[in-house]
Scaffold this active site. Sequence first.
Site, short mmCIF file in Angstrom:
data_model
loop_
_atom_site.label_atom_id
_atom_site.label_comp_id
_atom_site.label_asym_id
_atom_site.label_seq_id
_atom_site.Cartn_x
_atom_site.Cartn_y
_atom_site.Cartn_z
N ARG A 9 0.81 -1.21 0.00
CA ARG A 9 0.00 0.00 0.00
C ARG A 9 0.85 1.27 0.00
NH1 ARG A 9 -4.02 0.29 -2.32
NH2 ARG A 9 -2.83 1.94 -3.33
N GLU A 63 6.34 39.92 -6.83
CA GLU A 63 5.04 39.73 -7.47
C GLU A 63 4.29 41.06 -7.55
OE1 GLU A 63 1.81 36.55 -6.35
OE2 GLU A 63 1.47 38.34 -5.15
N ASP A 85 0.91 38.55 -11.62
CA ASP A 85 -0.10 37.67 -11.03
C ASP A 85 -1.50 37.99 -11.54
OD1 ASP A 85 -0.93 35.62 -9.18
OD2 ASP A 85 -1.70 37.21 -7.89
#
Length: 299
Positions: free
Chosen positions: A104, A205, A226
């Site tokens: 798993r 930014e 942005d």
Amino acid sequence: MTVDPGSIPPHALQRVIHTALEEDAPWGDVTSETLIPATATATATLGAREPGVLSGGAVFTAVMHAVDPAIQVDLRVADGTAFVPGDVLATVTGPARAVLRGERVALNLVQRMSGIATTTAQYVAAVAGTSARIVDTRKTTPGLRAIERYAVRCGGGHNHRTSLSDAVLAKDNHLAVLLASGIGLGTAIRAARARLGHTVHLEVEVDRIDQIEPVVAAGVDTIMLDNFTPDMLVEGIRVVGGRALVEASGGVSLDTVAAIAATGVDVISVGALTHSARALDLGLDMDVVDTAAAPTASD
């Protein structure tokens, strides 16, 4: 394309594997230890149930070896390689209890990593023929950043800064604090540049066209635009005028990335590579279980 699996920092990989195995079987695998003879050996096949790009072959192997070094893993497909449903990606041979205990965790990691590599490859294909580079972000699963960033590379993408310690990246919240403190953005950038070592990258930014000139004039390496529309990106690139690298971020999807790349930006950062990638459907199926050496019910 193949990718060097050694590029995952060994200490980071071992930490992930140790934590995952301890979480999944803190006191052993009670099911296998109760039902499966200790002498049983198994051969299992890691197979693809849908198309994708592999990432995590070495991670899958490392999980199995951490459970029991006697397990043998034969990788049939290299990381960074595309596959189709039905392809055999690896075979596993070893003590059945150990294979079942590692199953798993090994699958969880290789499925997650291959999902990221597959998603990244789709973005990379969408911007083919442009100069744009697809990069990831820090929007990674806590504790799994090293392997998820490696998966991005397997898909043909690139990595942004690894952590907050790697580079200066002033974003909207940093700028809000500066503004509230009465510190001009240009002044702050010039002061930061004066304090930083010459090898430290400086990025800022912005979310408006009028912010670009003061930021670039102050001397940044990269300016992040942005949530700019394609038309705004074209204008932003014109204002930058080659004085800094231009990164586009925000609103990036497979539906929009080609148009963003066509504007001429250098970098497109995509949080969805890691925070929204779906785990790929891979399976580990037991082919042979040999219990000949085990005691029978009549013994």
